[in-house]
Scaffold this motif. Structure first.
Motif, mmCIF file in Angstrom:
data_model
loop_
_atom_site.group_PDB
_atom_site.id
_atom_site.type_symbol
_atom_site.label_atom_id
_atom_site.label_comp_id
_atom_site.label_asym_id
_atom_site.label_seq_id
_atom_site.Cartn_x
_atom_site.Cartn_y
_atom_site.Cartn_z
ATOM 1 N N ILE A 198 -32.701 -10.063 27.960
ATOM 2 C CA ILE A 198 -31.617 -9.547 27.113
ATOM 3 C C ILE A 198 -31.377 -10.496 25.943
ATOM 4 C CG2 ILE A 198 -29.164 -8.951 27.033
ATOM 5 C CD1 ILE A 198 -29.378 -8.165 29.997
ATOM 6 N N VAL A 199 -31.358 -11.789 26.229
ATOM 7 C CA VAL A 199 -31.162 -12.776 25.165
ATOM 8 C C VAL A 199 -32.283 -12.674 24.137
ATOM 9 C CG1 VAL A 199 -31.114 -15.250 24.653
ATOM 10 C CG2 VAL A 199 -29.803 -14.350 26.599
ATOM 11 N N ARG A 200 -33.520 -12.512 24.594
ATOM 12 C CA ARG A 200 -34.650 -12.362 23.663
ATOM 13 C C ARG A 200 -34.471 -11.119 22.784
ATOM 14 N NH1 ARG A 200 -39.797 -14.252 23.979
ATOM 15 N NH2 ARG A 200 -40.594 -12.128 23.754
ATOM 16 N N GLU A 201 -33.976 -10.037 23.384
ATOM 17 C CA GLU A 201 -33.781 -8.809 22.623
ATOM 18 C C GLU A 201 -32.666 -8.959 21.599
ATOM 19 O OE1 GLU A 201 -32.428 -4.137 23.375
ATOM 20 O OE2 GLU A 201 -33.188 -5.339 25.055
ATOM 21 N N VAL A 202 -31.573 -9.588 21.997
ATOM 22 C CA VAL A 202 -30.405 -9.684 21.113
ATOM 23 C C VAL A 202 -30.595 -10.763 20.055
ATOM 24 C CG1 VAL A 202 -27.935 -10.184 21.017
ATOM 25 C CG2 VAL A 202 -28.858 -8.769 22.873
ATOM 26 N N LEU A 203 -31.048 -11.948 20.463
ATOM 27 C CA LEU A 203 -31.154 -13.084 19.536
ATOM 28 C C LEU A 203 -32.533 -13.206 18.902
ATOM 29 C CD1 LEU A 203 -29.163 -15.841 21.477
ATOM 30 C CD2 LEU A 203 -28.325 -14.134 19.857
ATOM 31 N N GLN A 204 -33.488 -12.414 19.391
ATOM 32 C CA GLN A 204 -34.844 -12.406 18.844
ATOM 33 C C GLN A 204 -35.539 -13.762 18.995
ATOM 34 O OE1 GLN A 204 -36.408 -9.454 17.420
ATOM 35 N NE2 GLN A 204 -34.643 -8.698 18.595
ATOM 36 N N ARG A 205 -35.183 -14.491 20.043
ATOM 37 C CA ARG A 205 -35.834 -15.775 20.314
ATOM 38 C C ARG A 205 -35.518 -16.202 21.740
ATOM 39 N NH1 ARG A 205 -31.972 -20.085 19.525
ATOM 40 N NH2 ARG A 205 -29.996 -19.277 18.650
ATOM 41 N N ASP A 206 -36.311 -17.131 22.258
ATOM 42 C CA ASP A 206 -36.035 -17.711 23.563
ATOM 43 C C ASP A 206 -34.927 -18.754 23.434
ATOM 44 O OD1 ASP A 206 -37.717 -16.399 25.372
ATOM 45 O OD2 ASP A 206 -39.434 -17.599 24.763
ATOM 46 N N VAL A 207 -34.015 -18.764 24.390
ATOM 47 C CA VAL A 207 -32.945 -19.759 24.416
ATOM 48 C C VAL A 207 -32.868 -20.329 25.828
ATOM 49 C CG1 VAL A 207 -30.495 -20.201 24.070
ATOM 50 C CG2 VAL A 207 -31.649 -18.496 22.656
ATOM 51 N N GLN A 208 -32.920 -21.643 25.932
ATOM 52 C CA GLN A 208 -32.807 -22.286 27.233
ATOM 53 C C GLN A 208 -31.365 -22.168 27.745
ATOM 54 O OE1 GLN A 208 -35.462 -23.478 28.918
ATOM 55 N NE2 GLN A 208 -36.639 -22.696 27.159
ATOM 56 N N PRO A 209 -31.159 -22.094 29.078
ATOM 57 C CA PRO A 209 -29.795 -21.979 29.611
ATOM 58 C C PRO A 209 -28.848 -23.055 29.083
ATOM 59 C CG PRO A 209 -31.401 -21.587 31.350
ATOM 60 C CD PRO A 209 -32.181 -22.000 30.140
ATOM 61 N N ALA A 210 -29.341 -24.277 28.927
ATOM 62 C CA ALA A 210 -28.478 -25.362 28.443
ATOM 63 C C ALA A 210 -28.055 -25.163 26.993
ATOM 64 C CB ALA A 210 -29.201 -26.696 28.592
ATOM 65 N N GLU A 211 -28.772 -24.316 26.265
ATOM 66 C CA GLU A 211 -28.473 -24.098 24.851
ATOM 67 C C GLU A 211 -27.606 -22.861 24.619
ATOM 68 O OE1 GLU A 211 -32.428 -23.592 23.447
ATOM 69 O OE2 GLU A 211 -32.888 -25.744 23.423
ATOM 70 N N MET A 212 -27.297 -22.107 25.687
ATOM 71 C CA MET A 212 -26.620 -20.825 25.508
ATOM 72 C C MET A 212 -25.197 -20.971 24.986
ATOM 73 S SD MET A 212 -28.253 -18.060 25.724
ATOM 74 C CE MET A 212 -26.828 -16.993 25.751
ATOM 75 N N GLN A 213 -24.502 -22.045 25.363
ATOM 76 C CA GLN A 213 -23.127 -22.214 24.884
ATOM 77 C C GLN A 213 -23.102 -22.284 23.357
ATOM 78 O OE1 GLN A 213 -20.337 -22.279 27.005
ATOM 79 N NE2 GLN A 213 -19.174 -22.087 25.108
ATOM 80 N N ALA A 214 -23.978 -23.104 22.805
ATOM 81 C CA ALA A 214 -24.044 -23.226 21.349
ATOM 82 C C ALA A 214 -24.556 -21.946 20.712
ATOM 83 C CB ALA A 214 -24.935 -24.413 20.966
#
Length: 977
Positions: free
Chosen positions: A231-247
Motif C-alpha cells: 500500500i505504501v508503495r502504491e500511495v508514495l510510489q517508493r519503498d519506505v522502511q518502517p523506521a522511516e514511516m513517521q517522517a
C-alpha cells in the motif's frame, strides 16, 4: 481412490462454468516449478472423483451431487479470481486450499476430511522425498542455482533476495517467538518464476504469510504488514522502511489533502486546517495494530483513490475522518487530533457511512433512516423514492408499512378493492437491489408490519422460496412489530383479530393501555356487525406461524412495539412505529419526520485493565476512567455528525436537527470476556453485561448533558422523560404498569443515577437518544474484534466480505493451548473439521471448552439474559442475534417469550443449526485427537491404504447440518456497519 483424491489434489485448473476470457490473465505454478495457463477445465472432474472415492459410485452419480460439484467449482474460481482481481499467478496449493475451504463451507465434511488427511500424508511423503533429494544433491557436485529475474518498470533485473528477506523479517518483528520469517521466504520463492513482475513478488509474500495464519494467529499481523508495504508503495510510489514511516507520514499528509481536494474527493475546507501540525500528530506505529482482514478491508473499500490508485494511508485515513468531524469545532485542529487519537487507537470506531464520507464533498455520515409510509398512492411512491435517495448515499433503511390498507379494502377513488401491502413491498425489494450505494455495498431495507394487520399472514411468507414469486421479496428484510396485547393473548391462549388499517387508523399511533382499549372496541364492532372486513384466529396459532416462518426463512424478526414506545424518552412528541434495518434504533417517525441515527461503537476489549477484587486477588476488570474519557469524546463526535451530515431528504434533516439522536454502541464484548476469562454462558458474563452497559450508558448520558451545558439542549427536550427526571432504568416501572405485570428484570445499579438525574435537571440533554448497540459487522473487522455483543462464531473460521475470504483464528484460545502444550497441526485439523468448536476434541480441558464455547454451544437463554441486563440502561435498543442449536417449537417459544418477559425491545436474526451438527460423532476421537507419528506403510500394502483409511474415517465422521445464515454472511451484504 488414490486416483480420485490425487486428481483433486493436483487440479491446477478450475471453474468449468467460468468463461476463459475471465481467466486469460492468470497462471498456475506447479510443484515442479512449471508455469501453465489457468484453464478452467479440471476441478469439476476432480471433485466428482473425490465424491466417488468417499461416497461410492451410487452417491456420487446423483443429480444433486453433480449440482453440488458445479456449485463448488464455481465457488473455487470466484474465490481465486477475487483474490487477484487484476490477474496474477496461483500456486497449486492455493487452489487446493480453496477446494478444501469450499468442501468445508459446503458441509461436505466427509469428503473434506478425506482430502485434508490425504494432503497431510502427501506433504509428509514430499518432505521425505525432498530430504532424500537434498542428501543426494549434497553428495554430488553442487551446481550453482540459476539466477531468478524479476520485471520492474519494464526492466528485467535479478531478484534481490536479501532485500526480500529483510522485508519479511521486519514484518515478523515484535510478535510471539513462534513467528518465523523462514517459512514465508521459502514459500514466497517457491511461488516465483523467472521474469515475474516485482509486484507479484510482494503479492506472493502476502499470500505465503496468509497461509500460515491458521498455524498461529500472529501471522495475520505479518500478512497485514506485508500488505502495508504494498500500500505504501502504491500511495508514495517508493519503498519506505518502517523506521522511516513517521517522517514519511508528516511529509506526505499535506499533499494528500491537497490531492484529494484537487480531484474533487475532499471538502476544500480541509485545506484550512493546520496540515503540518496534523501530519506531525499521525502515529505511524499504529499501522502495526492491523490484522490482515482489517487492513485489506480498509484498502479495498474505504481508502480514497484516483483512477483506482489509492492516495490514502491508514493513519491519514483516520485523520481525514477526524478532520471531517471537527469542521465546526472552535479549535478544529486540537479536536481533530483528539478524534484521531480515539479512532487510530481502536478505542472507538465510527460507523461505516461516517468512515466512507467524512471530510468528503458529500458527507452522508448517518447510518440509519426510519420512515412511515402513508396510505395513499402519492405517499407510497414518495416513500419508495426516499428509500432510493437515502440508500444511494449508504444509509440503512427501516420502513413502517402498517398504515397501508389491507387486501380487499375499498378504494374510494376507484370504488375498487386494494391489492394490499405485498405488491408495493415487491417494488421496495427491487429498489433496494437497484440502488446499491454506489457499488460500495448492497442497499438494504427492513419492512415492519404490526401483528393486527389483515395482510400479516401473507407478510410472514414474503421470504419463502415457494409460491408466487411476484408476491415474494427475497432481498428485503422483514420484521413483526408486535403489540403487548398480542403477547398477553398468546400467554392467556386468547383469540386475535386482524383488521385493515383503513377501518381502524388510530391503532397505528396507539400503544399500551390506549391501544388495548381501542383494539377491544374494534373487536366489539366485529361482533355487532358494524365492521365487516376482519379475520379472527387463535393467538397461539398466529404466534406459532410467526416462529415457524422465522425458523424457515429467517424472517420476519420479532420486535416489540410497546416497550419501544413506553420506554421512549420522546413519547411526548410522537410514536415509534418501527425499528431500523438492524433493530437497534427506536425513534419516532411521521409524515413530516424521517428519523435518523448516527452510530459509532466503543471497543470494549480496549477498556479492560488489571485490578484487584474484593478479596485482594489480581483480576481483569472494566477501566472506568478510560471508558469515561472515550465515551465523552465519542459522544462529541456523534453529536457533530448531526450538523455536518448531508441529508438527501428534508424530512430527515428536520428531524435530526430537532431531536439530535445518536447511537453509541459497543463491540468486542466477547473479547472482553476472554480477557477476564469469563465464559459467555455464565452468570459472570450476565453480570459483566450489566455493569459494562450501565457504565457506557451512564457516561454517555452524562456526556450529553455536558454537551447541552456547552451547546444547548435539543429543541424538543421540554416535556421529554429526560425533562421529567425519568431516566431509562426508571422506565421499567412504566412498562410493568402498562402490561399489568409480565416484566421480570433485574433492577440493581452500581452508579449514582441520582447525581445524573440532578445534572440533567440543571443542564438538560443535547441528544434525545444516546445509546444503541448496532451489529458492527464491518467496523469490528477493521479493529480486529468479535462483532458487537456476539459470542464467537468459531475459534477457527472463515469470514467473507467484498474483499474476499479470510481465515480468522482465536488468538486467546491459541495462547491457552500453547501454554498447555496442545497447539499443533492436529489441533488445527480438528478445529477445521469440527467447525471451530472444541467440544468434540477430547484432549482439551473442560475449562477451556467452556471459556471458548462457540455461538451455537451457548444456550440462547444466556444471550437473552445478558441482553435484558443491557436493555434496562439503554434508551434505544440492541441488535440481538439468537443462536440456537437443535431448534424446536418449544425452544423457540420459550426463548422469544423470555425475551418479551425480560423487557427486550427487539431481537434480530435467528440462526439455527441442528443438534447433530454440534454433537458430531466422536467414534474416531481417540485417533483424531492424538498427536500422530508418521507410521511406516506395511510392506505388503501399497500407499493407497492411507487414502482408504482417510476415506473410511471421513465417512464415519459424516455430519448433518442445516445452519441458516442471514444476509450478514453474504459477501455482498455489509449493510449494518
Amino acid at each position: 481412490m488414490q486416483e480420485a483424491l490425487n486428481s483433486l489434489s493436483s487440479a491446477a485448473q478450475s471453474g468449468a462454468a467460468t468463461p476463459s476470457s475471465q481467466t486469460d490473465n492468470y497462471q498456475v505454478i506447479r510443484r515442479s516449478g512449471d508455469v501453465v495457463s489457468f484453464a478452467p477445465q479440471k476441478i469439476a472432474v476432480a471433485l466428482t472423483k473425490a465424491f466417488l472415492a468417499v461416497r461410492g459410485a451410487q452417491g456420487a452419480a446423483s443429480a444433486s451431487v453433480r449440482d453440488m460439484v458445479n456449485e463448488l467449482t464455481e465457488g473455487v474460481v470466484r474465490a481465486l479470481l477475487r483474490s487477484r482481481p487484476e490477474g496474477g499467478t496461483f500456486h497449486i496449493e492455493d487452489i487446493q486450499d480453496q477446494v478444501e475451504l469450499g468442501l468445508m463451507r459446503g458441509g461436505h465434511h466427509d469428503v473434506a476430511r478425506a482430502y485434508v488427511l490425504y494432503r497431510d500424508r502427501r506433504n509428509q511423503e514430499r518432505a521425505e522425498q525432498k530430504k532424500s533429494a537434498e542428501a543426494a544433491a549434497a553428495a554430488a557436485t553442487a551446481k550453482p542455482a540459476p539466477t531468478l529475474h524479476v520485471t520492474d518498470n519494464g526492466q528485467r533485473v535479478p531478484l534481490d533476495q536479501q532485500r526480500l528477506q529483510a522485508l519479511i523479517e521486519s514484518a515478523c518483528l515484535n510478535l510471539n517467538a513462534d513467528i518465523q520469517s523462514a517459512p514465508i521466504v521459502a514459500e514466497t520463492l517457491r511461488n516465483l518464476y523467472d521474469g515475474v513482475p516485482l509486484a507479484e513478488v510482494y503479492k506472493a509474500a502476502i499470500l505465503a504469510a496468509r497461509t500460515l495464519i491458521e498455524k498461529d494467529p500472529d501471522y495475520t499481523y505479518v500478512t497485514a504488514r506485508l500488505l502495508l508495504h504494498t500500500i505504501v508503495r502504491e500511495v508514495l510510489q517508493r519503498d519506505v522502511q518502517p523506521a522511516e514511516m513517521q517522517a514519511a507520514y508528516a511529509e506526505y499528509f499535506p499533499g494528500f489533502i491537497r490531492k484529494g481536494v484537487d480531484n474533487e474527493l475532499l471538502n476544500p475546507e480541509l485545506l484550512n486546517f493546520d496540515l503540518p501540525r496534523l501530519g506531525a500528530a499521525l502515529k505511524a506505529e499504529r499501522d502495526q495494530q492491523f490484522d490482515y482482514l482489517g487492513l485489506q478491508t480498509l484498502y479495498d473499500r474505504y481508502f480514497l483513490h484516483v483512477k483506482k490508485t489509492r492516495i490514502e494511508l491508514p493513519q491519514s485515513f483516520f485523520m481525514r475522518v477526524a478532520m471531517g468531524l471537527a469542521l465546526n469545532e472552535d479549535d478544529r485542529n486540537a479536536r481533530a487530533i483528539e478524534f484521531y487519537e480515539l479512532l487510530s487507537s481502536f478505542d472507538f470506531m465510527s460507523s461505516t457511512p461516517t468512515l466512507f464520507n467524512s471530510g468528503t464533498l458529500r458527507s452522508q455520515l448517518s447510518s440509519c433512516y426510519l420512515t412511515t409510509v402513508p396510505d395513499d398512492l402519492d405517499g407510497i411512491y414518495e416513500s419508495i423514492k426516499e428509500n432510493a435517495l437515502l440508500s444511494k448515499f449508504a444509509g440503512g433503511l427501516g420502513n413502517d408499512w402498517t398504515r397501508v390498507r389491507a387486501l380487499g379494502s375499498r378504494i374510494k377513488g376507484t370504488n375498487g378493492e386494494s391489492q394490499g401491502v405485498v405488491p408495493f413491498l415487491k417494488v421496495v425489494n427491487d429498489t433496494a437491489v437497484a440502488v446499491n450505494q454506489g457499488g460500495k455495498r448492497k442497499g438494504a431495507v427492513c419492512t415492519y408490519l404490526e401483528t393486527w394487520h389483515l395482510d400479516i399472514e401473507e407478510f410472514l411468507e414474503l421470504r419463502k422460496n415457494t409460491g408466487d414469486d411476484r408476491r415474494r421479496t427475497h432481498d428485503m428484510n422483514t420484521a413483526n412489530w408486535i403489540p403487548d396485547l398480542f403477547m398477553k393473548r398468546v400467554m392467556e391462549k386468547g383469540q386475535w383479530t386482524l383488521f385493515s388499517p383503513a377501518d381502524c387508523p388510530d391503532l397505528h399511533d396507539l400503544y399500551g393501555e390506549a391501544f388495548e382499549k381501542a383494539y377491544t372496541a374494534y373487536e366489539a364492532k366485529t361482533e355487532s356487525g358494524e365492521l365487516k372486513l376482519f379475520k379472527r384466529v387463535p393467538a397461539v396459532d398466529m404466534w406459532r406461524k410467526m416462529l415457524s416462518m422465522l425458523f424457515e426463512t429467517g424472517h420476519p424478526w420479532i420486535t416489540f412495539k410497546d416497550p419501544c414506545n413506553i420506554r421512549s424518552p420522546q413519547q411526548h412528541v410522537g410514536v415509534v412505529h418501527s425499528s431500523n434495518l438492524c433493530t437497534e434504533i427506536t425513534l419516532n417517525t411521521s409524515d413530516t419526520e424521517t428519523a435518523v441515527c448516527n452510530l459509532g461503537s466503543v471497543n470494549l476489549s480496549r477498556h479492560i485493565k488489571e485490578g484487584v477484587d474484593a478479596n485482594g486477588v489480581a483480576v481483569k476488570m472494566l477501566d472506568h476512567d478510560k471508558l469515561r474519557k472515550t465515551v465523552n469524546t465519542a459522544m462529541r463526535m456523534l453529536d457533530n455528525v448531526i450538523d455536518i451530515n448531508y441529508y438527501a431528504v428534508n424530512k430527515a434533516r428536520d428531524s435530526n436537527l430537532r431531536h439530535r439522536p445518536v447511537g453509541l454502541g459497543l463491540m468486542g464484548f466477547q473479547d472482553a470476556l476472554y480477557e477476564m476469562r469469563t465464559a459467555y454462558a455464565s452468570q459472570g458474563a450476565v453480570e459483566f453485561a450489566d455493569q459494562s452497559m450501565e457504565a457506557i450508558c451512564y457516561y454517555a448520558y452524562w456526556a450529553s448533558t455536558e454537551l447541552a451545558k456547552e451547546r444547548g439542549t435539543y429543541s424538543s427536550f421540554k416535556g421529554s422523560l429526560w425533562d421529567q427526571g425519568i431516566l431509562p432504568p426508571d422506565t421499567l416501572k412504566l412498562l410493568e404498569k402498562a402490561r399489568g405485570g409480565y416484566v421480570e428484570v433485574d433492577r440493581s445499579a452500581q452508579l449514582d443515577w441520582d447525581a445524573l438525574r440532578a445534572k440533567i435537571a440543571r443542564d438538560g440533554m443535547r441528544n434525545s437518544n444516546c445509546v444503541a448497540i448496532a451489529p458492527t459487522a464491518t467496523i469490528s473487522n477493521i479493529v480486529g474484534v468479535d462483532a458487537s455483543i456476539e459470542p464467537s462464531f468459531g475459534n477457527l473460521s472463515v469470514k467473507s466480505n467484498l474483499s474476499g475470504e479470510f481465515t480468522v483464528i482465536n488468538q486467546y484460545l491459541v495462547r491457552d493451548l500453547k501454554r498447555l502444550g496442545l497447539w499443533d497441526d492436529v489441533m488445527v485439523m480438528d478445529l477445521k473439521h469440527f467447525d471451530g468448536s472444541l467440544r468434540a476434541i477430547d484432549r482439551v480441558p473442560q475449562e477451556i471448552k467452556n471459556l471458548y464455547a462457540t455461538a451455537f454451544e451457548v444456550e440462547p437463554q444466556w444471550l437473552v439474559e445478558a441482553a435484558s441486563r443491557r436493555q434496562k440502561w439503554i434508551d434505544q435498543a440492541q441488535s440481538l442475534n439468537i443462536y440456537m442449536a437443535g431448534a424446536s417449537g418449544k425452544k423457540l417459544h420459550d426463548t422469544y417469550m423470555l425475551a418479551w418477559v425480560r423487557g427486550l425491545k427487539t431481537t434480530y436474526y435467528l440462526r439455527t443449526t441442528s443438534a447433530t451438527n454440534i454433537e458430531k460423532s466422536t467414534v474416531q476421537s481417540r485417533v483424531l485427537n492424538a498427536v500422530p507419528t508418521a507410521p511406516a506403510a506395511p510392506a505388503a500394502q501399497p500407499a493407497m491404504s492411507t487414502l482408504e483409511a482417510a476415506a473410511a474415517a471421513a465417512r464415519a465422521q459424516a455430519p448433518a447440518t442445516d445452519i441458516k445464515f442471514c444476509a450478514i454472511d453474504d459477501p455482498g451484504c455489509e449493510a449494518c456497519q
